[in-house]
Design a protein around this motif. Sequence first.
Motif, mmCIF file in Angstrom:
data_model
loop_
_atom_site.group_PDB
_atom_site.id
_atom_site.type_symbol
_atom_site.label_atom_id
_atom_site.label_comp_id
_atom_site.label_asym_id
_atom_site.label_seq_id
_atom_site.Cartn_x
_atom_site.Cartn_y
_atom_site.Cartn_z
ATOM 1 N N LEU A 503 0.875 -1.406 -0.015
ATOM 2 C CA LEU A 503 -0.022 0.137 -0.154
ATOM 3 C C LEU A 503 1.080 1.311 0.054
ATOM 4 N N VAL A 504 1.851 1.180 0.822
ATOM 5 C CA VAL A 504 2.741 2.525 0.853
ATOM 6 C C VAL A 504 3.290 2.454 -0.492
ATOM 7 N N THR A 505 3.779 1.412 -1.248
ATOM 8 C CA THR A 505 4.767 1.561 -2.396
ATOM 9 C C THR A 505 3.734 2.160 -3.528
ATOM 10 N N VAL A 506 2.403 1.764 -3.636
ATOM 11 C CA VAL A 506 1.528 2.365 -4.419
ATOM 12 C C VAL A 506 1.254 3.858 -3.998
ATOM 13 N N LEU A 507 0.688 4.005 -2.801
ATOM 14 C CA LEU A 507 0.311 5.460 -2.290
ATOM 15 C C LEU A 507 1.419 6.732 -2.586
ATOM 16 N N LEU A 508 2.622 6.141 -2.285
ATOM 17 C CA LEU A 508 3.725 7.253 -2.480
ATOM 18 C C LEU A 508 4.092 7.173 -4.124
ATOM 19 N N PRO A 512 2.092 11.155 -3.667
ATOM 20 C CA PRO A 512 3.262 11.367 -2.767
ATOM 21 C C PRO A 512 3.449 12.641 -1.918
ATOM 22 N N GLN A 513 2.739 13.555 -2.185
ATOM 23 C CA GLN A 513 2.645 14.923 -1.884
ATOM 24 C C GLN A 513 2.955 15.037 -0.375
ATOM 25 N N PRO A 514 2.103 14.381 0.258
ATOM 26 C CA PRO A 514 2.075 14.635 1.778
ATOM 27 C C PRO A 514 3.311 14.187 2.535
ATOM 28 N N VAL A 515 3.953 13.104 1.895
ATOM 29 C CA VAL A 515 5.358 12.510 2.371
ATOM 30 C C VAL A 515 6.246 13.467 1.814
ATOM 31 N N LEU A 516 6.260 14.116 0.668
ATOM 32 C CA LEU A 516 7.311 14.981 0.118
ATOM 33 C C LEU A 516 7.368 16.263 0.859
#
Length: 527
Positions: A503-508, A512-516
């Motif tokens: 899920l993390v691999t797909v969502l990022l 990706p903007q929140p984590v960026l």
Amino acid sequence: MTLPSPSIEYFLLSPMFIVFGIAVLGVLVEAFLPRPLRYGAQLVLALGGLAAAFAAVVAVAKSVPAEGRRAVLGAVAVDRPTLFLQGTIVLVSVLAVIFVAERSQRTVPDKAAEKRKVFAGLDSFTPQASAVPGSDTEHEAERAGVAQTELFPLLTLSVGGMMVFPASNDLLTMFVALEVLSLPLYLMCGLARHRRLVSQEAALKYFLLGAFSSAFFLYGVALLYGATGTLTLGGIRDSLAGESDTSMALVGVALLSVGLLFKVGAVPFHSWIPDVYQGAPTPITGFMAAATKVAAFGALLRVVYVALPPLHHDWRPVLWGIAILTMTVGTITAVNQTNVKRMLAYSSVAHVGFILTGVIADNSAGLSGTLFYLVAYSFSTVGAFAIVGLVRNSDDVEDAELSHWAGLGQRSPIVGVMLSMFLLAFAGIPLTSGFISKFAVFKAAAQGGAVPLVVIGVISSGVAAYFYVRVIVSMFFTEPTDDTPHVMAPGVLSKAAIAVCALVTVLLGIFPQPVLDLAERAATFLN
């Protein structure tokens, strides 16, 4: 001369204290609890402690000012990069504990005893984890890892060292953290249940080469202290800024870099990676490949961005060469591998080169891109190795030979799709976290004037796609054979952990903007 009285900022250091505390409690559990009770106690202790440590990281992040704070007389820097990296390490470690727990609990049946009971007229055979001391079943249980609950305190102790490593604000603290995170890893690499000789050989290689790299690191610390008169990173920067002759300091930085580049696995200090990754238990391999890189790159970033700005024009060309060698050697060598674990090992070497392009950028965009890359790569790596550990031959032994994986995806579509997703992320295919990661570090490197390095990185990524796709083709577009292994059904926790990684691999890759944004806000070191 009056020395300052020691002060310990317990709240700022609480994430590290919690992890070290559960490691100590885990040792006491091993010493005093009966064997049947150890597994459950260790699992609850490890998962609960790591969850508490992550909550502490979040609490500290909310209370620490944007510029960060020093702790323990300036030996530890609690700033946004530190907390970002510590949070990543703890989350990855939670997943690793889950995979280690399932492996430790699993019991392999005693096939000889099963046959004897069938011949005696019994219809079924149920393996027992607790066996009579000295019996064949007990040896099978130990071989299965039931007696290896000491993995939990070793792993949490290593996690504690990893959390201190990127937070170290002086070189002596950094060296101690390096040893604390490394020594448990040496032990855990030698605890594979099957092919013990290969596992022990890997542990010995890792230990000997790690000892040499630590010696280089310590010698570099001594030379830097002789050249600057201080061990704090900020003090080294200030001293070098006013020096005209920096020859001794440059030698010290070179030796110091050997220890750091060995730990991240950069060429020419990468020779241990394929043997250790292949020989170590697969959950430990995933843990090393992910969490250790996060910690080591955190320490490297702190040294480069805090201590070495005055030597910018001296260290940058050297890192250029190391990054180019790392990308090319890792990619070209991975093409020839026939073992999936060794292929992923050389793939990790190539990724070190990609991450180094973000370090070389030497700007805030490079720092934030590197932080994002470490998050994305960590989750994909843990998930990939978790799936590789599920692939078993007819003897219930891990089978990572690529020639045997023909038709594996046809027999186990979900596992094949999951692994393909992680491999495509490693290749940097759009709509995966790997694409955003490479784009972020390559863009920062181009902004920093390293356009030729970006071109080499893009070419290496294109070549690397070949050996990732080769695995996918073997799984889905080749007919199964008699040697095609089966996929062991994972437990509920392992299924959830692999799903989280996917899920993390797909969502990022899609959002990706929140984590960026989080990485961008964290891209400021305490000076």
